[in-house]
Design an enzyme around this catalytic site. Structure first.
Site, mmCIF file in Angstrom:
data_model
loop_
_atom_site.group_PDB
_atom_site.id
_atom_site.type_symbol
_atom_site.label_atom_id
_atom_site.label_comp_id
_atom_site.label_asym_id
_atom_site.label_seq_id
_atom_site.Cartn_x
_atom_site.Cartn_y
_atom_site.Cartn_z
ATOM 1 N N LYS A 59 -6.027 12.110 1.253
ATOM 2 C CA LYS A 59 -5.254 13.151 0.587
ATOM 3 C C LYS A 59 -4.363 12.438 -0.431
ATOM 4 O O LYS A 59 -3.754 11.416 -0.121
ATOM 5 C CB LYS A 59 -4.403 13.863 1.645
ATOM 6 C CG LYS A 59 -3.385 14.806 1.100
ATOM 7 C CD LYS A 59 -3.945 16.213 1.072
ATOM 8 C CE LYS A 59 -3.036 17.138 0.275
ATOM 9 N NZ LYS A 59 -3.776 17.992 -0.655
ATOM 10 N N HIS A 119 7.040 4.762 -1.197
ATOM 11 C CA HIS A 119 6.340 3.674 -0.510
ATOM 12 C C HIS A 119 7.386 2.975 0.363
ATOM 13 O O HIS A 119 8.310 2.349 -0.145
ATOM 14 C CB HIS A 119 5.744 2.718 -1.550
ATOM 15 C CG HIS A 119 5.119 1.492 -0.949
ATOM 16 N ND1 HIS A 119 3.794 1.164 -1.110
ATOM 17 C CD2 HIS A 119 5.650 0.501 -0.177
ATOM 18 C CE1 HIS A 119 3.541 0.032 -0.471
ATOM 19 N NE2 HIS A 119 4.659 -0.386 0.105
ATOM 20 N N ASN A 174 -0.642 -5.628 5.328
ATOM 21 C CA ASN A 174 -0.803 -6.946 4.709
ATOM 22 C C ASN A 174 -0.502 -8.015 5.750
ATOM 23 O O ASN A 174 0.567 -8.003 6.370
ATOM 24 C CB ASN A 174 0.121 -7.085 3.504
ATOM 25 C CG ASN A 174 -0.301 -6.162 2.383
ATOM 26 O OD1 ASN A 174 -1.481 -6.056 2.090
ATOM 27 N ND2 ASN A 174 0.643 -5.472 1.787
ATOM 28 N N ARG A 182 0.358 -11.128 5.807
ATOM 29 C CA ARG A 182 0.953 -12.320 5.189
ATOM 30 C C ARG A 182 2.421 -12.036 4.889
ATOM 31 O O ARG A 182 2.882 -10.908 5.050
ATOM 32 C CB ARG A 182 0.236 -12.603 3.871
ATOM 33 C CG ARG A 182 0.261 -11.373 2.964
ATOM 34 C CD ARG A 182 -0.146 -11.650 1.551
ATOM 35 N NE ARG A 182 -0.519 -10.444 0.840
ATOM 36 C CZ ARG A 182 0.313 -9.609 0.248
ATOM 37 N NH1 ARG A 182 1.614 -9.833 0.268
ATOM 38 N NH2 ARG A 182 -0.132 -8.530 -0.370
HETATM 39 P P1 ADP Z 1 -3.436 -1.752 -2.939
HETATM 40 O O1 ADP Z 1 -3.865 -2.526 -1.737
HETATM 41 O O2 ADP Z 1 -4.454 -1.751 -4.040
HETATM 42 O O3 ADP Z 1 -2.064 -2.082 -3.391
HETATM 43 P P2 ADP Z 1 -2.475 0.616 -1.461
HETATM 44 O O4 ADP Z 1 -3.317 1.380 -0.527
HETATM 45 O O5 ADP Z 1 -1.440 -0.293 -0.880
HETATM 46 O O6 ADP Z 1 -3.434 -0.208 -2.475
HETATM 47 O O7 ADP Z 1 -1.756 1.595 -2.476
HETATM 48 C C1 ADP Z 1 -1.003 1.131 -3.568
HETATM 49 C C2 ADP Z 1 -0.146 2.243 -4.126
HETATM 50 O O8 ADP Z 1 -0.967 3.351 -4.547
HETATM 51 C C3 ADP Z 1 0.819 2.837 -3.121
HETATM 52 O O9 ADP Z 1 2.017 2.104 -3.030
HETATM 53 C C4 ADP Z 1 1.042 4.207 -3.730
HETATM 54 O O10 ADP Z 1 1.914 4.095 -4.836
HETATM 55 C C5 ADP Z 1 -0.329 4.586 -4.255
HETATM 56 N N1 ADP Z 1 -1.131 5.329 -3.244
HETATM 57 C C6 ADP Z 1 -1.964 4.799 -2.316
HETATM 58 N N2 ADP Z 1 -2.504 5.758 -1.518
HETATM 59 C C7 ADP Z 1 -2.008 6.938 -1.953
HETATM 60 C C8 ADP Z 1 -2.165 8.319 -1.544
HETATM 61 N N3 ADP Z 1 -2.960 8.677 -0.531
HETATM 62 N N4 ADP Z 1 -1.470 9.268 -2.234
HETATM 63 C C9 ADP Z 1 -0.661 8.924 -3.274
HETATM 64 N N5 ADP Z 1 -0.475 7.660 -3.701
HETATM 65 C C10 ADP Z 1 -1.126 6.667 -3.071
#
Ligand code: ADP
Length: 447
Positions: A201, A208, A289, A291
């Site tokens: 979703k 975050h 993560n 690390r």
């Molecule tokens: P990566 O490993 O590429 O950094 P993440 O899953 O940690 O990917 O997501 C990075 C960023 O993308 C999050 O901090 C947020 O800002 C956005 N994001 C990720 N998943 C969602 C989601 N389901 N809905 C809205 N934003 C998202």
């Protein structure tokens, strides 16, 4: 305890690890590319070995060269820092196969969490709340449409192997899903050599928020409060704070306890970060993560801990130096990432730093490997340092960061310092009411 550790990294994090080692009486081996011969971590280490030409793949990702350096110098353990080989389970395994200790979690845990689909399945099993989405990988467009209809648009197609915001595409409605699905897969295949994707979703206004943990590998896991990393540009964090201005101490403890219990069941070892999206008072897990993170210092400041020291202790089979009841969040901390980039157009700006003057005074910490006369090589990440402040309250931390940013002088290259000054002065930041979209909107307005 180890008597010698090889640091398989560069820049500020190599220096950060070196500092912890020195305070623990552990000798250090720096490895470096030819482009980094004059780097601060090389100058300060007890021994330094050149492991290859500038390109990361031939130096900081060159596993045989790093292992040879470790063998040659008699290092007993390798600290990978973050980035490069830090989340490479094959590297961790090879280090152990050579009779050395990898300072990090078990390769098995790195693999489970490195694949975002297995990470989500595992976390769900352990009672951690997730973003609603597909059960595992989505193999075809028809299934993607079915899942999206069930969880409701907009949805996000994400790469199982994703990182750095790559392989992520939004679909606002059914008309967009096929294209988003194809694009996410193509990007994932190109970036990670693995085109498995899943669906989540798409939350419209989340923050975050992440939880820092440390495990001893024997079933004891502690959490160190939370960090708010919502201020991002292109999914890359720019400014972080601890704790989140949106999360109450009760909510923090509740989610922290859920996470620590989950990882204790896994017998997790070393440092880890559990990342959540936080919206309407709900925490939804997105990834873990395995690390140390760039933004770990804000946690160190509010919890009065040295996370690198703890990593080294548990890797050596020692106990952590505290239990959960010893950890208290005190005051507020903010970190600004200082990238050598133009503050208006974000163009990277490597080159010669003619003058560097670090800010100081109460509650100010600078984690950086730059110095006056240092030439930033063009081959690596643009982050050249981090400015961190700690103060009793959030308004005081903001005032302190503004003061520190005023004192900080970096001449010769462009940096994000002017942008940070504007963020700190903005109503959005000062109010604490912001989401993962706020910084992009702010930058848009400035341009
Ligand atoms: P990566 O490993 O590429 O950094 P993440 O899953 O940690 O990917 O997501 C990075 C960023 O993308 C999050 O901090 C947020 O800002 C956005 N994001 C990720 N998943 C969602 C989601 N389901 N809905 C809205 N934003 C998202």
């Amino acid at each position: 305890m180890f008597s010698k550790i090889l640091i398989a990294n560069r820049g500020e994090i190599a220096l950060r690890v070196l500092r912890a080692c020195r305070e623990m009486g552990i000798r250090t081996v720096a490895v470096h590319s030819t482009a980094d011969a004059d780097a601060m971590h090389v100058r300060l280490a007890d021994e330094a070995i050149c492991i290859g030409p500038p390109s990361s793949k031939d130096s900081y990702l060159n596993i045989p060269a790093i292992l040879s350096a470790a063998t040659l110098t008699g290092a007993e353990a390798i600290h990978p820092g973050y980035g490069f080989l830090a989340e490479n389970a094959d590297f961790a395994e090879t280090v152990e196969a050579h009779g050395m200790t990898f300072i990090g979690p078990s390769p098995e845990h790195m693999r489970t969490m490195g694949d975002k689909i297995s990470a989500k399945t595992t976390m769900q099993m352990l009672g951690v709340p997730l973003v609603p989405g597909s059960d595992g990988a989505v193999e075809d467009v028809a299934t993607a449409k079915e899942v999206a209809a069930k969880i409701c648009y907009p949805v996000l197609i994400k790469a199982a192997a994703g990182g750095g915001g790559r392989g992520m595409k939004v679909a606002q409605n059914e008309g967009e899903i096929e294209n988003a699905w194809q694009m996410a897969r193509a990007e994932a295949r190109a970036a990670f050599g693995n085109d498995a994707v899943y669906i989540e979703k798409y939350l419209d206004k989340p923050r975050h928020v992440e939880i820092q943990v440390m495990g001893d590998g024997k079933g004891e896991v502690v959490y160190y409060g939370d960090r708010d990393c919502s201020l991002q540009r292109r999914h890359q964090k720019v400014l972080e704070e601890a704790g989140s201005p949106a999360v109450t101490p009760e909510e923090r403890d509740e989610i922290g306890t859920i996470v620590a219990n989950a990882l204790a069941k896994m017998k997790y070892s070393g440092a880890g970060t559990i990342e959540f999206l936080y919206q309407d008072k709900q925490f939804c897990f997105i990834e873990m993560n395995t690390r140390l993170q760039v933004e770990h210092p804000v946690t160190e400041m509010v919890c009065n801990v040295d996370l690198v020291r703890e990593q080294i202790m548990v890797a050596a089979g020692e106990k952590m130096s505290h239990r959960q009841e010893d950890i208290h969040v005190t005051g507020h901390a903010i970190e600004c990432r200082i990238n050598a980039e133009n503050s208006d157009n974000f163009a990277p700006c490597p080159g010669l730093i003619t003058i560097f003057h670090a800010p100081g005074g109460p509650g100010v910490r600078v984690d950086s490997a730059i110095y006056s006369g240092y030439k930033i090589p063009p081959y690596y990440d643009s982050m050249i340092g981090k400015l961190i402040v700690h103060a009793p309250t959030r308004p005081q931390a903001i005032a302190r960061m503004q003061r520190a940013l005023q004192e900080c002088v970096v001449e010769g290259v462009d940096t994000l310092i002017p942008l940070h000054r504007k963020i700190l002065a903005s109503e959005e930041f000062q109010s604490g009411v912001y989401t993962i979209h706020t910084l992009e909107e702010f930058v848009e307005r400035l341009s």
